[in-house]
Write a protein that holds these residues in place. Structure first.
Motif, mmCIF file in Angstrom:
data_model
loop_
_atom_site.group_PDB
_atom_site.id
_atom_site.type_symbol
_atom_site.label_atom_id
_atom_site.label_comp_id
_atom_site.label_asym_id
_atom_site.label_seq_id
_atom_site.Cartn_x
_atom_site.Cartn_y
_atom_site.Cartn_z
ATOM 1 N N GLY A 64 -7.414 1.329 1.861
ATOM 2 C CA GLY A 64 -7.532 0.532 3.071
ATOM 3 C C GLY A 64 -8.975 0.204 3.403
ATOM 4 N N GLY A 65 -9.142 -0.567 4.434
ATOM 5 C CA GLY A 65 -10.476 -0.940 4.882
ATOM 6 C C GLY A 65 -10.536 -2.380 5.342
ATOM 7 N N MET A 66 -11.716 -2.799 5.690
ATOM 8 C CA MET A 66 -11.942 -4.170 6.155
ATOM 9 C C MET A 66 -11.994 -5.129 4.968
ATOM 10 S SD MET A 66 -12.022 -3.741 9.376
ATOM 11 C CE MET A 66 -12.510 -5.370 9.874
ATOM 12 N N THR A 90 1.116 -14.155 7.832
ATOM 13 C CA THR A 90 1.282 -12.695 7.891
ATOM 14 C C THR A 90 1.917 -12.178 6.609
ATOM 15 O OG1 THR A 90 1.471 -12.760 10.292
ATOM 16 C CG2 THR A 90 2.300 -10.790 9.196
ATOM 17 N N ALA A 91 2.910 -12.881 6.093
ATOM 18 C CA ALA A 91 3.555 -12.458 4.844
ATOM 19 C C ALA A 91 2.564 -12.470 3.699
ATOM 20 C CB ALA A 91 4.743 -13.366 4.527
ATOM 21 N N VAL A 92 1.734 -13.502 3.635
ATOM 22 C CA VAL A 92 0.724 -13.582 2.570
ATOM 23 C C VAL A 92 -0.254 -12.425 2.691
ATOM 24 C CG1 VAL A 92 -1.228 -14.928 1.696
ATOM 25 C CG2 VAL A 92 0.927 -16.075 2.235
ATOM 26 N N GLU A 93 -0.788 -12.225 3.884
ATOM 27 C CA GLU A 93 -1.780 -11.166 4.096
ATOM 28 C C GLU A 93 -1.217 -9.786 3.745
ATOM 29 O OE1 GLU A 93 -5.093 -10.371 7.492
ATOM 30 O OE2 GLU A 93 -3.021 -10.534 8.190
ATOM 31 N N MET A 94 -0.033 -9.481 4.230
ATOM 32 C CA MET A 94 0.578 -8.175 3.955
ATOM 33 C C MET A 94 0.890 -8.005 2.471
ATOM 34 S SD MET A 94 0.556 -6.498 6.760
ATOM 35 C CE MET A 94 -0.915 -7.349 7.274
ATOM 36 N N THR A 95 1.275 -9.071 1.805
ATOM 37 C CA THR A 95 1.574 -9.002 0.375
ATOM 38 C C THR A 95 0.301 -8.771 -0.428
ATOM 39 O OG1 THR A 95 3.496 -10.436 0.709
ATOM 40 C CG2 THR A 95 2.714 -10.171 -1.552
ATOM 41 N N VAL A 96 -0.806 -9.390 -0.025
ATOM 42 C CA VAL A 96 -2.091 -9.134 -0.705
ATOM 43 C C VAL A 96 -2.455 -7.661 -0.579
ATOM 44 C CG1 VAL A 96 -4.579 -9.602 -0.717
ATOM 45 C CG2 VAL A 96 -2.958 -11.499 -0.471
ATOM 46 N N TYR A 97 -2.350 -7.106 0.633
ATOM 47 C CA TYR A 97 -2.665 -5.684 0.826
ATOM 48 C C TYR A 97 -1.752 -4.800 -0.025
ATOM 49 C CZ TYR A 97 -5.170 -7.247 5.047
ATOM 50 O OH TYR A 97 -6.010 -7.870 5.934
ATOM 51 N N ALA A 98 -0.466 -5.145 -0.082
ATOM 52 C CA ALA A 98 0.485 -4.354 -0.878
ATOM 53 C C ALA A 98 0.135 -4.401 -2.360
ATOM 54 C CB ALA A 98 1.912 -4.861 -0.642
ATOM 55 N N TYR A 99 -0.220 -5.586 -2.854
ATOM 56 C CA TYR A 99 -0.614 -5.675 -4.261
ATOM 57 C C TYR A 99 -1.893 -4.896 -4.522
ATOM 58 C CZ TYR A 99 2.898 -8.588 -6.424
ATOM 59 O OH TYR A 99 4.079 -9.031 -6.966
ATOM 60 N N MET A 100 -2.813 -4.927 -3.600
ATOM 61 C CA MET A 100 -4.054 -4.166 -3.793
ATOM 62 C C MET A 100 -3.742 -2.677 -3.904
ATOM 63 S SD MET A 100 -7.275 -4.570 -4.188
ATOM 64 C CE MET A 100 -8.833 -3.731 -3.991
ATOM 65 N N ARG A 101 -2.854 -2.180 -3.040
ATOM 66 C CA ARG A 101 -2.470 -0.759 -3.119
ATOM 67 C C ARG A 101 -1.760 -0.457 -4.429
ATOM 68 N NH1 ARG A 101 -1.272 -1.862 2.152
ATOM 69 N NH2 ARG A 101 0.941 -2.071 1.746
ATOM 70 N N HIS A 102 -0.946 -1.387 -4.898
ATOM 71 C CA HIS A 102 -0.200 -1.192 -6.141
ATOM 72 C C HIS A 102 -1.115 -1.252 -7.370
ATOM 73 C CE1 HIS A 102 3.100 -1.426 -8.991
ATOM 74 N NE2 HIS A 102 2.577 -2.524 -9.491
ATOM 75 N N LEU A 103 -2.036 -2.201 -7.386
ATOM 76 C CA LEU A 103 -2.900 -2.411 -8.551
ATOM 77 C C LEU A 103 -4.061 -1.430 -8.634
ATOM 78 C CD1 LEU A 103 -3.131 -6.302 -8.334
ATOM 79 C CD2 LEU A 103 -1.900 -5.007 -10.097
ATOM 80 N N CYS A 104 -4.523 -0.962 -7.495
ATOM 81 C CA CYS A 104 -5.723 -0.113 -7.448
ATOM 82 C C CYS A 104 -5.374 1.217 -6.785
ATOM 83 C CB CYS A 104 -6.834 -0.810 -6.673
ATOM 84 S SG CYS A 104 -7.322 -2.393 -7.363
ATOM 85 N N PRO A 105 -5.005 2.214 -7.592
ATOM 86 C CA PRO A 105 -4.600 3.503 -7.031
ATOM 87 C C PRO A 105 -5.658 4.149 -6.135
ATOM 88 C CG PRO A 105 -4.129 3.406 -9.384
ATOM 89 C CD PRO A 105 -4.917 2.182 -9.045
ATOM 90 N N ASP A 106 -6.939 3.810 -6.350
ATOM 91 C CA ASP A 106 -7.994 4.408 -5.534
ATOM 92 C C ASP A 106 -8.272 3.633 -4.245
ATOM 93 O OD1 ASP A 106 -8.967 2.382 -7.188
ATOM 94 O OD2 ASP A 106 -10.948 3.279 -7.414
ATOM 95 N N TYR A 107 -7.583 2.519 -4.014
ATOM 96 C CA TYR A 107 -7.755 1.757 -2.780
ATOM 97 C C TYR A 107 -7.044 2.480 -1.642
ATOM 98 C CZ TYR A 107 -7.110 -1.796 0.774
ATOM 99 O OH TYR A 107 -7.085 -2.462 1.967
#
Length: 140
Positions: free
Chosen positions: A52-54, A33-50
């Protein structure tokens, strides 16, 4: 212990939706869960246009794992090192995973995460030279 890096071709396999939970737990154990949530957080941080989604999950023939947003979208990725470029879903996902694996490995002093970082980093050379250059420039 880290697996030996070889010259063998590294391939990816898409994990079916119904097996995604089992796969991430198999790869990361109680830290899944920590890994998954951290990946999502980095995606939001790195890609301002991201927004959410599947996501799709992939296993690598060298023991690795990564996840990437579903679909054929492009994301404008802005890295902390000032690298900026449009990336495909897979390129952006791999980049976010590399950042996340590194962060979580350091935070929890996890050899398992260090191995996953190494396996995914090794896989980038099989993503095509243009993709590999983008990913490696973003994490440099």
């Amino acid at each position: 212990m880290s697996q030996k890096i070889t010259d063998d071709l590294i391939t990816e396999s898409l994990i079916p939706t119904e097996k995604m939970l089992d796969a991430i737990i198999r790869h990361f154990g109680v830290g899944a869960t920590a890994v998954e949530m951290t990946v999502y957080a980095y995606m939001r941080h790195l890609c301002p246009d991201y927004d959410g989604g599947m996501w799709n999950y992939y296993e690598l023939s060298n023991g690795g794992f990564y996840m990437a947003p579903e679909g054929e979208m492009f994301y404008n990725l802005v890295s902390p090192n000032s690298y900026e470029d449009a990336m495909t879903s897979k390129e952006a996902g791999i980049t976010a995973c590399l950042f996340a694996f590194s962060f979580v490995a350091g935070k929890y002093q996890s050899q398992r995460l260090c191995n996953h970082y190494e396996w995914l980093w090794e896989y980038t050379s099989y993503c095509g030279s243009n993709s590999a250059q983008k990913i490696l420039a973003a994490i440099d």
